[in-house]
Structures are given as C-alpha cells and as structure tokens.
Design an enzyme around this catalytic site. Sequence first.
Site, PDB file in Angstrom:
ATOM      1  N   LEU A 142       0.727  -0.590  -0.407  1.00  0.00           N
ATOM      2  CA  LEU A 142      -0.161   0.001  -0.013  1.00  0.00           C
ATOM      3  C   LEU A 142       0.809   1.246  -0.281  1.00  0.00           C
ATOM      4  CD1 LEU A 142      -2.588  -0.699   2.781  1.00  0.00           C
ATOM      5  CD2 LEU A 142      -2.847  -1.017   0.583  1.00  0.00           C
TER       6      LEU A 142
ATOM      7  N   ASP B  92       2.883  -5.964   2.448  1.00  0.00           N
ATOM      8  CA  ASP B  92       2.890  -5.050   3.528  1.00  0.00           C
ATOM      9  C   ASP B  92       4.168  -5.509   4.843  1.00  0.00           C
ATOM     10  OD1 ASP B  92       2.502  -1.627   3.104  1.00  0.00           O
ATOM     11  OD2 ASP B  92       0.734  -3.238   2.223  1.00  0.00           O
TER      12      ASP B  92
ATOM     13  N   GLU C 129       5.597  -3.180  13.062  1.00  0.00           N
ATOM     14  CA  GLU C 129       4.508  -2.440  14.911  1.00  0.00           C
ATOM     15  C   GLU C 129       2.943  -2.490  14.524  1.00  0.00           C
ATOM     16  OE1 GLU C 129       5.478   1.743  14.464  1.00  0.00           O
ATOM     17  OE2 GLU C 129       6.174   1.620  16.172  1.00  0.00           O
ATOM     18  N   ASP C 130       2.596  -2.267  13.089  1.00  0.00           N
ATOM     19  CA  ASP C 130       1.587  -2.104  13.446  1.00  0.00           C
ATOM     20  C   ASP C 130       0.661  -3.653  13.952  1.00  0.00           C
ATOM     21  OD1 ASP C 130       1.260   0.239  12.105  1.00  0.00           O
ATOM     22  OD2 ASP C 130       1.918  -0.687  10.311  1.00  0.00           O
TER      23      ASP C 130
ATOM     24  N   ARG D 147      -4.180  -6.080   5.123  1.00  0.00           N
ATOM     25  CA  ARG D 147      -2.812  -6.417   6.498  1.00  0.00           C
ATOM     26  C   ARG D 147      -4.176  -7.326   7.179  1.00  0.00           C
ATOM     27  NH1 ARG D 147       0.516  -1.701   7.651  1.00  0.00           N
ATOM     28  NH2 ARG D 147       1.889  -3.710   8.567  1.00  0.00           N
TER      29      ARG D 147
ATOM     30  N   ARG E 155      -6.981   3.806   9.642  1.00  0.00           N
ATOM     31  CA  ARG E 155      -6.576   2.707   9.871  1.00  0.00           C
ATOM     32  C   ARG E 155      -7.289   1.933  11.350  1.00  0.00           C
ATOM     33  NH1 ARG E 155      -2.342   1.029   7.056  1.00  0.00           N
ATOM     34  NH2 ARG E 155      -2.663   1.788   4.962  1.00  0.00           N
TER      35      ARG E 155
ATOM     36  N   HIS F 135      -0.551   7.139  10.161  1.00  0.00           N
ATOM     37  CA  HIS F 135      -0.165   6.976  11.843  1.00  0.00           C
ATOM     38  C   HIS F 135       0.090   7.581  12.568  1.00  0.00           C
ATOM     39  CE1 HIS F 135       0.219   2.633   9.947  1.00  0.00           C
ATOM     40  NE2 HIS F 135      -1.164   2.032  10.421  1.00  0.00           N
TER      41      HIS F 135
ATOM     42  N   CYS G 267       8.360   1.841  12.562  1.00  0.00           N
ATOM     43  CA  CYS G 267       7.543   0.581  11.819  1.00  0.00           C
ATOM     44  C   CYS G 267       8.140  -0.890  11.644  1.00  0.00           C
ATOM     45  CB  CYS G 267       6.709   0.810  10.315  1.00  0.00           C
ATOM     46  SG  CYS G 267       6.247   2.924   9.720  1.00  0.00           S
TER      47      CYS G 267
END
Length: 253
Positions: free
Chosen positions: A18, A60, A65-66, A85, A131, A161, A248
């Site tokens: 993305l 991705d 981290e996400d 994701r 998100r 973010h 990230c």
Amino acid sequence: MFTRAIVRTPGRSMITGLSSADLGIPDYHLALKQHAAYIRALERCGLTVEVLPADEEHPDSTFVEDTALLTPRCAVITNPGAPTRRGESANIRAAVTRHYPELEEIESPGTVEAGDIMMTGNHFHVGLSARTNAEGARQLIALLERYGHTGSVIELKEVLHLKTGVSYLEDNNLVACGEFLAHPALRRFNIIAIPDEESYAANCIRVNDRVLMPAGYPLAEGKILSADYAVTTIDVSEFRKLDGGLSCLSLRF
Ligand code: CIR
C-alpha cells in the site's frame, strides 16, 4: 531499556504494498540491504533481534510494528484496518507468544494498527485514523487499563498513523511535525519541532541510549542532536516509498 526486537524480512511482494507516497516502486534488493542495516543498528543498541521470514502473501508485512503492541506488562495483537493487512496479525502471534505467556487481541469490528499507538511512560496515546477506529481504540484502552496503564485518543487529520508525525524520545521530549506541533493533547511535552520539508524524519525511535532516525534529513538530525541525543541515521528510502517509517520496521520490547 529494550533488550529484544522482532523484525520481518521484506518479501518480493513488497513492490505491491500500500502506498500514497508517489515516490515510485521500491527496489526490492536495495530494501533488503537497508533492512539488514536496520537490524545491525538495532543490534548496536544492544538488542537481540529475531528475524522472521518474508511473508509473500502480505506485501506490507515487513511493517511489523502495526501488528502488535508490546508493553512491559502485556502484549496485544492488533486487528489491522487495511483489508490486505488483516492476516498479518495471525502471523505475528507465534513470535510474540514466545515472549509473552498471555496475548490480548483486538476484535472486529474494532480495528487498530499499532503505528497509531504511542507509549509515553505508562500512558498510551491512540490515533484515530483511516486504520484505527473508535471501537478498536476503545477495546485497546480497556485492555491497557486492566494492566494498570492509561490511554487516550487523538484524532488524526493528515497523516497515515499517529507515529508518522510524532515520536516520543523519553525524558518528556516529543518529536513532532504538522498537525501535532500545537496539539492540545500533547501540550505537556517539550516539542522538538520538525520542519514540514523534513516531516518524514518525525518518525524516529529512541532505542536505549540512541535515537535512530532516517538518513537524509539534516535539519531534523540537527534538532535531535541539539536536544542532546546520540543519533544513528539509517537509509530507509525504499520503505518510505510505501509510507513506512523507521519505527514500523520493528517491535521493540
Ligand atoms: C501501509 O500502508 O500499511 C504500509 N504501506 C505502511 C505502514 C507503515 N506503518 C506505520 O506507519 N506504522
């Protein structure tokens, strides 16, 4: 003090990740080299780095981290808001379980990507973004409170973010740019202001006695050096092409 980090090698599929950056398609081989240098930088900060294999199904997935929030007291597996994701959370679970006996989870319809979570001591700022939705933030803060942490939300206007635009360096010092420079929720911090033209460098990380930041942002670097931090710069140009910052690329705990 952090002692460990988890990272995931980028896959070839990263070129379909993305992006809103309009900086072109990442060079996969250069991304691998940059990722290796990132790992070395974490190791030089004293961390033991666990490197997970590439996950080609999720372009991705190098932005680990996400997918989870790891605090000194608990681990929360998130539920990414980006449909492509979603499966990443299940894939990080095994790695996190090795270090935390119990895992908490964000459940649909709640969504959270942990790039939206900024830990400032015992308090967690949670960005409401494209998100991370209000239900996800509500679940997250309720979980954190069970472990004696506190949390509050910040509505995002411009950035992907929360930590795209703000980074906590400990010692009450906050690196910030754009919409966060004069944000009422962040008034108690000493703000290290990053100029708009170097806003990408607002995503940086304090790792033990150093600050790791992206290479190529001299004004931002000067500001962080002036705040008396030792700085290591790392070239992460290929991850920037996917809107990904330095934070990230790892889970640090
Ligand atoms: C995405 O759009 O989800 C990825 N291309 C970039 C994620 C960056 N992660 C972060 O800011 N925490």
